[in-house]
Write a protein that holds these residues in place. Structure first.
Motif, PDB file in Angstrom:
ATOM      1  N   ASN A  13       0.822  -1.209   0.000  1.00  0.00           N
ATOM      2  CA  ASN A  13       0.000   0.000   0.000  1.00  0.00           C
ATOM      3  C   ASN A  13       0.850   1.250   0.000  1.00  0.00           C
ATOM      4  O   ASN A  13       0.591   2.196  -0.736  1.00  0.00           O
ATOM      5  N   ARG A  14       1.883   1.227   0.854  1.00  0.00           N
ATOM      6  CA  ARG A  14       2.738   2.403   0.947  1.00  0.00           C
ATOM      7  C   ARG A  14       3.457   2.659  -0.382  1.00  0.00           C
ATOM      8  O   ARG A  14       3.556   3.792  -0.836  1.00  0.00           O
ATOM      9  N   LEU A  16       2.478   1.730  -3.361  1.00  0.00           N
ATOM     10  CA  LEU A  16       1.495   2.209  -4.341  1.00  0.00           C
ATOM     11  C   LEU A  16       1.221   3.688  -4.117  1.00  0.00           C
ATOM     12  O   LEU A  16       1.176   4.479  -5.073  1.00  0.00           O
ATOM     13  N   PHE A  17       1.071   4.056  -2.840  1.00  0.00           N
ATOM     14  CA  PHE A  17       0.818   5.466  -2.512  1.00  0.00           C
ATOM     15  C   PHE A  17       1.959   6.352  -3.012  1.00  0.00           C
ATOM     16  O   PHE A  17       1.727   7.369  -3.665  1.00  0.00           O
ATOM     17  N   LEU A  20       1.910   6.645  -6.883  1.00  0.00           N
ATOM     18  CA  LEU A  20       0.867   7.531  -7.387  1.00  0.00           C
ATOM     19  C   LEU A  20       1.151   8.980  -6.986  1.00  0.00           C
ATOM     20  O   LEU A  20       0.906   9.903  -7.761  1.00  0.00           O
ATOM     21  N   LEU A  21       1.698   9.157  -5.780  1.00  0.00           N
ATOM     22  CA  LEU A  21       2.027  10.517  -5.326  1.00  0.00           C
ATOM     23  C   LEU A  21       3.066  11.156  -6.238  1.00  0.00           C
ATOM     24  O   LEU A  21       2.976  12.319  -6.602  1.00  0.00           O
ATOM     25  N   VAL A  23       3.562  10.482  -9.388  1.00  0.00           N
ATOM     26  CA  VAL A  23       2.922  10.836 -10.658  1.00  0.00           C
ATOM     27  C   VAL A  23       2.161  12.147 -10.518  1.00  0.00           C
ATOM     28  O   VAL A  23       2.318  13.072 -11.325  1.00  0.00           O
ATOM     29  N   SER A  24       1.345  12.254  -9.445  1.00  0.00           N
ATOM     30  CA  SER A  24       0.508  13.447  -9.335  1.00  0.00           C
ATOM     31  C   SER A  24       1.346  14.690  -9.045  1.00  0.00           C
ATOM     32  O   SER A  24       1.055  15.769  -9.551  1.00  0.00           O
ATOM     33  N   LEU A  25       2.399  14.520  -8.232  1.00  0.00           N
ATOM     34  CA  LEU A  25       3.257  15.679  -7.964  1.00  0.00           C
ATOM     35  C   LEU A  25       3.982  16.122  -9.227  1.00  0.00           C
ATOM     36  O   LEU A  25       4.149  17.314  -9.480  1.00  0.00           O
ATOM     37  N   LEU A  27       2.865  15.872 -12.250  1.00  0.00           N
ATOM     38  CA  LEU A  27       1.895  16.623 -13.057  1.00  0.00           C
ATOM     39  C   LEU A  27       1.721  18.026 -12.501  1.00  0.00           C
ATOM     40  O   LEU A  27       1.647  19.000 -13.252  1.00  0.00           O
ATOM     41  N   THR A  28       1.654  18.134 -11.165  1.00  0.00           N
ATOM     42  CA  THR A  28       1.472  19.450 -10.550  1.00  0.00           C
ATOM     43  C   THR A  28       2.650  20.361 -10.859  1.00  0.00           C
ATOM     44  O   THR A  28       2.480  21.500 -11.294  1.00  0.00           O
ATOM     45  N   ILE A  29       3.856  19.826 -10.634  1.00  0.00           N
ATOM     46  CA  ILE A  29       5.046  20.655 -10.822  1.00  0.00           C
ATOM     47  C   ILE A  29       5.183  21.062 -12.284  1.00  0.00           C
ATOM     48  O   ILE A  29       5.508  22.205 -12.605  1.00  0.00           O
TER      49      ILE A  29
END
Lengths: 274, 168
Positions: A13-14, A16-17, A20-21, A23-25, A27-29
């Protein structure tokens, strides 16, 4: 080896988190660092289509204000046609446009955001209509923004209510230049910074686009001076500008296709290369 | 493969639709939007698949980002909330979390309220922090977080009461 697998299973779980984190960061940056590299935008088939459907319904609610704006613009154009003896006014009008009528595309705002720091507008015309990134978007009252991304049928526009947007503007009376930015506070006001202290500024003076940028033709209305500050660090004026446009209520807009821009860009590029 | 999965898929789609069609157009004071779509993460079954929740919240956030032109900020915020959810349960419900008897979709109790408010605050803080992306807006960031959180919590509670299963 067994232990590595055990570790992976135990912390799946960690891991995977974290994946995904990342990837999303990323995209944000990416979206913050340089607006050209934006991967996720609302100019795609899915969200563009959904927004167009929504707009088809909601535009009925704005018919009255839209009609009033059109009537006002009509009246202004009629007054120019009827007063042709006043050649000065006619010349002034042609100068304001500064572009061929065939270079203007009429488009409709299908989604408009104004409540975050980086606001974008989605339009229902795209590369099929000849829209390309970096074209200027205006309406009858003043400037709206600059085209950011295009898809075949839709395009996104960096609104002037975007803390990343920077547009060359000048004081109409005195031709002193500054750059137009937004501090992210109020939707009715933008800021003109780096105006030299030599310039005579007074409350109520009109601000128009300057000729230094190739995106907008010169002398397109922006707003009037509302407040004057002096920047303590740089000793330049900072002006609060009240927009002519109500950015929270946009209907039809015009996109300016400037053929000169490519020529000018090429020339500047060649000059730099040599 | 049962009704829980179906309920969650339905909830995912419906909450996104309601958020994009209705709540995105509701703005107070020009910058406050209620974001009740994160109710999906709050209402996800307590004993549900954790990796499933992570992937689902990531997708939820990415779809919101596509519609609001915001890079990956909704995805990051949703992911953070989904990851911290078990700790929030422990904090808000204490021992009973171990027995997995919590039903969030029910009458509002202090425990449920504190869980929802904490979840909303964490989500909004991450969201607005990434949206501003610089420290100079910090005061503005706190004001935005608090005001938006109030409206989101209110809309979440209203939605919970509306969809609460009626049993008598």
């Amino acid at each position: 080896m067994q232990q590595i697998f055990n570790f992976i299973f135990k912390n799946s779980n960690r891991l995977l988190f974290l994946l995904l984190l990342c990837v999303s960061l990323l995209l944000t940056i990416q979206s913050h660092s340089f607006h050209k590299s934006r991967i996720i935008s609302s100019a795609n088939f899915l969200s563009g289509g959904v927004y167009e459907r929504i707009n088809n319904i909601s535009e009925y609610l704005n018919l009255k204000t839209e009609n009033e704006a059109l009537a006002l613009e009509n009246a202004r154009l009629k007054s120019i046609v009827f007063n042709t003896k006043d050649t000065l006014a006619l010349q002034k009008f042609e100068k304001i446009k500064g572009v061929d009528p065939k270079d203007i595309v009429v488009s409709k705002v299908i989604h408009n955001s104004y409540n975050v720091h980086e606001n974008f507008i989605t339009l229902n015309s795209g590369s099929l209509q000849g829209i390309k990134p970096d074209m200027g978007v205006i309406n009858s009252l003043g400037i709206i923004g600059i085209v950011d991304k295009t898809s075949p049928k839709y395009s996104t526009v960096v609104s002037i209510l975007n803390v990343k947007s920077q547009i060359n503007a000048k004081i109409k009376k005195s031709n002193h230049f500054g750059s137009l930015i937004w501090n992210g506070k109020s939707t009715g006001f933008v800021q003109l910074v780096d105006v030299p202290r030599l310039a005579s500024v007074r409350k109520g003076d009109t601000i128009v686009t300057g000729g230094q940028s190739v995106i907008f033709p010169e002398n397109i209305n922006i707003g009037t001076i509302h407040k004057v500050y002096i920047d303590n660090k740089t000793n330049y004026y900072t002006l609060d500008i009240k927009l002519f446009n109500d950015m929270t209520n946009l209907g039809h807009v015009y996109i300016i296709k400037s053929e000169d821009r490519e020529e000018l860009n090429n020339l500047e590029k060649r000059t730099k290369d040599e | 493969m049962n009704s829980t999965l179906l309920t969650n898929i339905l909830r995912f789609v419906l909450l996104l639709a309601v958020q994009i069609l209705i709540f995105n157009n509701m703005t107070f004071l020009g910058f406050i939007i209620p974001l009740p779509y994160l109710l999906f993460i709050i209402l996800f079954p307590v004993n549900g698949n954790k990796s499933g929740l992570l992937v689902a919240s990531f997708l939820l956030g990415i779809i919101m980002d596509v519609f609001s032109n915001s890079g990956g900020i909704h995805a990051t915020a949703c992911l953070t909330l989904a990851y911290l959810r078990p700790s929030l349960f422990k904090f808000a419900f204490g021992v009973s979390y171990e027995y997995q008897t919590i039903k969030l979709n029910d009458v509002l109790t202090p425990e449920r309220f504190s869980f929802i408010s904490l979840a909303v605050l964490i989500h909004h803080f991450t969201l607005f922090l990434l949206e501003a992306f610089q420290i100079s807006f910090f005061l503005d960031l706190l004001i935005r977080t608090l005001l938006s959180a109030v409206f989101t919590i209110i809309s979440c509670i209203i939605i919970i009461y509306l969809i609460k299963p009626n049993k008598k």
